[in-house]
Design a protein around this motif. Structure first.
Motif, short mmCIF file in Angstrom:
data_model
loop_
_atom_site.label_atom_id
_atom_site.label_comp_id
_atom_site.label_asym_id
_atom_site.label_seq_id
_atom_site.Cartn_x
_atom_site.Cartn_y
_atom_site.Cartn_z
N ARG A 156 -5.05 58.84 90.20
CA ARG A 156 -6.18 59.40 90.93
C ARG A 156 -6.35 60.89 90.65
NH1 ARG A 156 -4.50 59.92 97.29
NH2 ARG A 156 -2.59 61.07 96.98
N ARG A 157 -5.28 61.52 90.13
CA ARG A 157 -5.40 62.93 89.80
C ARG A 157 -6.35 63.17 88.62
NH1 ARG A 157 0.86 64.16 89.73
NH2 ARG A 157 0.81 61.95 89.26
N LEU A 159 -9.30 62.25 88.55
CA LEU A 159 -10.58 62.65 89.16
C LEU A 159 -10.60 64.15 89.41
CD1 LEU A 159 -10.91 59.76 91.72
CD2 LEU A 159 -12.26 60.06 89.68
N LEU A 160 -9.49 64.66 89.98
CA LEU A 160 -9.42 66.09 90.24
C LEU A 160 -9.48 66.88 88.94
CD1 LEU A 160 -6.72 66.65 92.97
CD2 LEU A 160 -9.18 66.83 93.14
N ALA A 161 -8.75 66.40 87.93
CA ALA A 161 -8.74 67.09 86.64
C ALA A 161 -10.15 67.12 86.07
CB ALA A 161 -7.78 66.41 85.67
N ALA A 162 -10.86 65.98 86.16
CA ALA A 162 -12.22 65.91 85.62
C ALA A 162 -13.14 66.86 86.37
CB ALA A 162 -12.74 64.48 85.70
N ARG A 164 -12.36 69.63 88.01
CA ARG A 164 -12.09 71.03 87.64
C ARG A 164 -12.61 71.35 86.26
NH1 ARG A 164 -6.41 72.57 90.20
NH2 ARG A 164 -7.01 72.09 92.33
N ASN A 234 -4.27 69.60 82.70
CA ASN A 234 -4.49 68.46 83.59
C ASN A 234 -5.45 67.45 83.00
OD1 ASN A 234 -2.77 69.21 85.69
ND2 ASN A 234 -4.25 70.73 86.37
N GLN A 300 8.13 71.51 80.71
CA GLN A 300 7.38 70.38 81.28
C GLN A 300 8.23 69.12 81.26
OE1 GLN A 300 4.38 70.51 82.76
NE2 GLN A 300 4.62 72.71 82.47
N ILE A 301 8.11 68.32 82.31
CA ILE A 301 8.82 67.04 82.29
C ILE A 301 7.86 65.89 82.08
CG2 ILE A 301 10.78 67.78 83.70
CD1 ILE A 301 9.30 66.38 86.05
N HIS A 302 6.57 66.19 82.02
CA HIS A 302 5.55 65.17 81.75
C HIS A 302 5.14 65.36 80.29
CE1 HIS A 302 1.67 63.18 81.88
NE2 HIS A 302 1.98 62.64 83.03
N ARG A 305 1.55 66.50 79.45
CA ARG A 305 1.33 67.89 79.83
C ARG A 305 2.01 68.84 78.86
NH1 ARG A 305 -0.32 69.14 85.29
NH2 ARG A 305 0.84 71.05 85.37
N SER A 360 5.13 55.13 81.82
CA SER A 360 5.47 56.45 82.35
C SER A 360 5.53 57.45 81.20
CB SER A 360 6.81 56.39 83.06
OG SER A 360 7.37 57.68 83.12
N ALA A 361 5.15 58.67 81.50
CA ALA A 361 5.21 59.73 80.48
C ALA A 361 6.25 60.76 80.87
CB ALA A 361 3.85 60.38 80.32
N ARG A 362 7.18 60.39 81.78
CA ARG A 362 8.17 61.38 82.21
C ARG A 362 9.34 61.40 81.27
NH1 ARG A 362 10.09 60.92 87.94
NH2 ARG A 362 10.85 63.00 87.46
N MET B 29 -15.86 70.76 97.60
CA MET B 29 -16.40 70.45 96.28
C MET B 29 -17.92 70.41 96.25
SD MET B 29 -13.61 67.87 94.82
CE MET B 29 -11.96 68.51 94.62
N LEU B 94 -18.23 62.49 90.99
CA LEU B 94 -16.79 62.71 91.01
C LEU B 94 -16.32 63.05 92.42
CD1 LEU B 94 -16.13 64.71 87.72
CD2 LEU B 94 -15.28 62.46 88.30
N ILE B 98 -13.49 61.21 94.53
CA ILE B 98 -12.33 61.94 95.06
C ILE B 98 -12.20 61.67 96.56
CG2 ILE B 98 -11.44 64.26 95.55
CD1 ILE B 98 -12.63 65.07 92.81
N ALA B 101 -10.62 58.35 96.91
CA ALA B 101 -9.21 58.27 96.51
C ALA B 101 -8.30 59.07 97.43
CB ALA B 101 -9.07 58.73 95.06
N TYR B 102 -8.79 60.20 97.94
CA TYR B 102 -7.93 61.11 98.68
C TYR B 102 -8.29 61.19 100.16
CZ TYR B 102 -6.01 63.06 94.35
OH TYR B 102 -5.38 63.24 93.17
N ASP B 113 -1.31 68.48 94.72
CA ASP B 113 -1.15 67.17 94.11
C ASP B 113 -1.26 67.25 92.59
OD1 ASP B 113 -0.76 64.45 94.26
OD2 ASP B 113 -2.90 64.04 94.10
N LEU B 114 -2.17 68.12 92.12
CA LEU B 114 -2.47 68.18 90.70
C LEU B 114 -1.32 68.79 89.90
CD1 LEU B 114 -4.74 67.32 88.95
CD2 LEU B 114 -5.79 69.53 89.22
N ASP B 117 4.54 67.23 89.35
CA ASP B 117 4.87 66.30 88.27
C ASP B 117 5.75 65.16 88.72
OD1 ASP B 117 3.58 67.15 85.97
OD2 ASP B 117 4.84 68.93 85.94
N GLY B 120 4.41 61.86 88.10
CA GLY B 120 3.87 61.65 86.74
C GLY B 120 4.62 60.56 86.04
#
Lengths: 495, 120
Positions: A156-157, A159-162, A164, A234, A300-302, A305, A360-362, B29, B94, B98, B101-102, B113-114, B117, B120
């Motif tokens: 769901r993150r 969406l936030l990345a998009a 921003r 992100n 970074q651990i991802h 990223r 997973s990408a960790r 937003m 968007l 959001i 979702a949130y 949240d963003l 990691d 992740g």
């Protein structure tokens, strides 16, 4: 039908195709049509590149309106080189797409591939056009479609990345539009060739200075030049893997091309780099980007990223070449533009294979995976060698030309910076290799199978390109030099 | 005279700064998208102002009119408005996703949240 008549279809094919693909049912059909469209684009792009490498300029007036009034597509070696990169990367990454998209996107894939085609059409439109306002329109077409593509991410993150990215990208594009408004106010034209003719007479005008500043900052945002890079990590980390693979190889490169086109062709290097201190500004930002990007990537651990921050550093390398404002420097920038697309695409593809199996990408989940997915992680390691800059890889060729350009410009101390950031790249790639090959698999971790061939073959294809162009540099160096020559206005016949 | 003569441009700069401030400072937003709209509108006014010719009439061909305003900036602004509408639409879409979702569209509640990691 001549090549000149076909040239606009490089952009029109994906644009028209996206409308068809959007309504196609199922999953395989949209992909097949998209592939067909991208292949035809790539073939036209290759033919156009071959035509323009000799120093020729192709001009296509839309609707038969002669250029200063109508919109023209004006293609020289510099455009053709970038357009070929975009079209070819679109076709190559599409080979990798179907398996990866199938697990990440539910339902039918028509709209997803339609958006992808819109991004391709937008990016190609930006590179081909010779009209300043047209650049803005295509910039927004490609950006809007890429915001939507990023929002497709499962997390769901995404969406936030998009969101921003949308905010920052729109601010950047609007800055670019303000720059164009100033240029139009003082010159009364939007055609780039026309602008280049009329601007030298106005070099004392403050509006022209402001225009250059707005355009450089606007494109700096799209390019993810250091202080303006915040959207990138992100967006790349949470987008669907296929979207990351494609955008990492093309989107920032096209923004760099626009910046170069305006700084060199429209304003002219004498104005941008002599009258205004663009050279110093770009060099400082490039070095800061190289360091900060590599530094953050080291912790970074991802994985996605980490590679995204590494992209910020690699953009720094390209801009460093530009900031020298010499033929060799620009050649190095164009060379790295092409080579970095190969490197990052290969790395993201390998990470995509890992995510396909493990979900997973960790870095922690990667431990001991080297023995279970040897082909995937060997591909990652080989592409990693390329980003570090080991000889026989494309990464080495880029850095070699950057070193040559630095020494030629009398800035030998830049070589020290190049070596240090390469060592930092060695560290962040080594962390992955160490985890994958030298750490034991944690107890209770599921047994993983090798990634499917449909993902492995395209990945290894791009990895092998990394080595092919690292050994046979005639095509890339020749094209990069012709592109640099075209921007500096000597038709590519420079030494 | 000079101060008032640049009235359009004062409006442009004021709107631009209000919009830009909204984009940067507001956490909500929807307000960010509104700020973005203001920011873009200011650029439209900048373009339209550039097209004004003193004493010029509307750019329609007819008898007895010699001086026309420049129509090209208007056409450009029309295209830019379409682009702006599309951006607003995608931005709001968007924001809806959001919210789904949130459960919130306040940036302050979402920022951590963003950059986290751990999931992740």
């Amino acid at each position: 039908m001549t090549l000149l008549d076909l040239m606009p279809f490089m952009m029109l094919a994906p644009l028209i195709g996206s409308g068809f693909v959007a309504v196609l049912p199922g999953r395989a059909t949209p992909w097949a049509v998209t592939m067909l469209v991208c292949l035809s684009s790539a073939i036209i792009a290759a033919a156009v590149l071959a035509e323009t490498l000799g120093g020729a300029t192709m001009s296509y007036p839309f609707g038969n309106w002669p250029p200063p009034i109508g919109i023209e597509y004006r293609v020289d070696a510099a455009n053709a080189f970038v357009a070929f990169l975009v079209a070819a990367m679109a076709a190559v990454t599409l080979l990798w797409a179907p398996k990866s998209v199938a697990v990440e996107i539910q339902g039918r894939h028509g709209t997803f591939y339609a958006l992808f085609l819109l991004v391709v059409a937008g990016l190609l439109g930006i590179t081909l056009t010779g009209d300043a306002f047209n650049v803005f329109v295509f910039l927004e077409i490609s950006s809007l479609a890429s915001y939507a593509l990023i929002a497709y991410g499962q997390d769901r993150r995404a969406l936030l990345a998009a969101f921003r990215y949308l905010i920052m990208g729109t601010v950047g594009a609007t800055f670019f539009l303000i720059g164009i408004a100033f240029l139009y106010m003082v010159t009364g034209t939007l055609n780039m060739a026309d602008l280049a003719e009329r601007l030298p007479a106005m070099s004392d005008n403050n509006a022209v200075r402001a225009a250059l500043a707005f355009i450089v900052v606007g494109m700096g945002l799209k390019l993810a030049l250091l202080p303006l890079h915040l959207w990138l990590p992100n967006a790349y980390a949470y987008a669907p893997n296929f979207v990351t693979v494609f955008l990492a190889g093309t989107a920032t490169k096209v923004a760099l091309y626009v910046m170069l086109r305006f700084a060199f062709t429209v304003f002219g290097p004498d104005y941008s780099f002599v009258v205004l201190p663009l050279s110093t500004v770009l060099m400082v930002l490039a070095l800061a980007g190289m360091f900060a990007g590599s530094w953050v990537a080291m912790f970074q651990i991802h994985l996605k990223r980490m590679l995204a921050y590494s992209s910020v550093a690699q953009v720094g390398y390209m801009v460093l070449g530009v900031s020298l404002a010499t033929l060799t420097g620009l050649t190095a920038a164009f060379l790295h533009l092409f080579n970095h697309a190969l490197i990052k695409t290969a790395l993201f593809m390998a990470v995509g294979c890992v995510i396909y199996r493990t979900g997973s990408a960790r870095l922690d989940d990667l431990r001991g995976l080297g023995r279970q997915m040897p082909w995937t992680l060997t591909a990652f390691a080989l592409a990693g060698l390329s980003i570090i800059g080991v000889p026989t890889t494309v990464g080495f060729i880029s850095k070699w030309y950057l070193v040559l350009a630095s020494i030629e410009a009398g800035a030998w101390w830049l070589v020290v910076f190049l070596v240090i950031t390469s060592l930092m790249a060695l560290y962040y790639i080594w962390r992955v290799i160490e985890a994958a090959w030298f750490s034991p698999r944690p107890n209770g971790a599921a047994e993983m199978r090798e990634a499917p061939l449909a993902l492995l073959i395209p990945t290894w294809f791009v990895v092998s390109l990394n080595f092919y162009f690292g050994l046979d540099t005639r095509l890339t160096v020749g094209a990069a030099r012709a592109a640099a020559g075209a921007l500096l206005g000597d038709g590519g016949s420079a030494p | 005279m000079t101060l008032l003569g640049f009235f359009n441009y004062w409006v442009v700069v004021t709107l631009m700064m209000i919009g830009f401030y909204c984009v940067i400072a507001r956490g909500n937003m929807i307000k960010k998208v509104m700020g973005l709209n203001l920011f873009q509108t200011s650029v439209f006014i900048l373009f339209v102002s550039a097209g004004k010719v003193v004493g010029g009439s509307t750019p329609i061909l007819r008898d007895g009119v010699e001086v026309y305003s420049n129509p090209l900036p208007h056409v450009i602004v029309l295209t830019a408005i379409v682009v702006g509408v599309a951006i607003t639409a995608v931005g709001l879409a968007l924001a809806v996703r959001i919210q789904e979702a949130y459960g919130t569209i306040e940036d302050d509640h979402l920022g951590d949240d963003l950059d986290d990691d751990e999931q992740g």
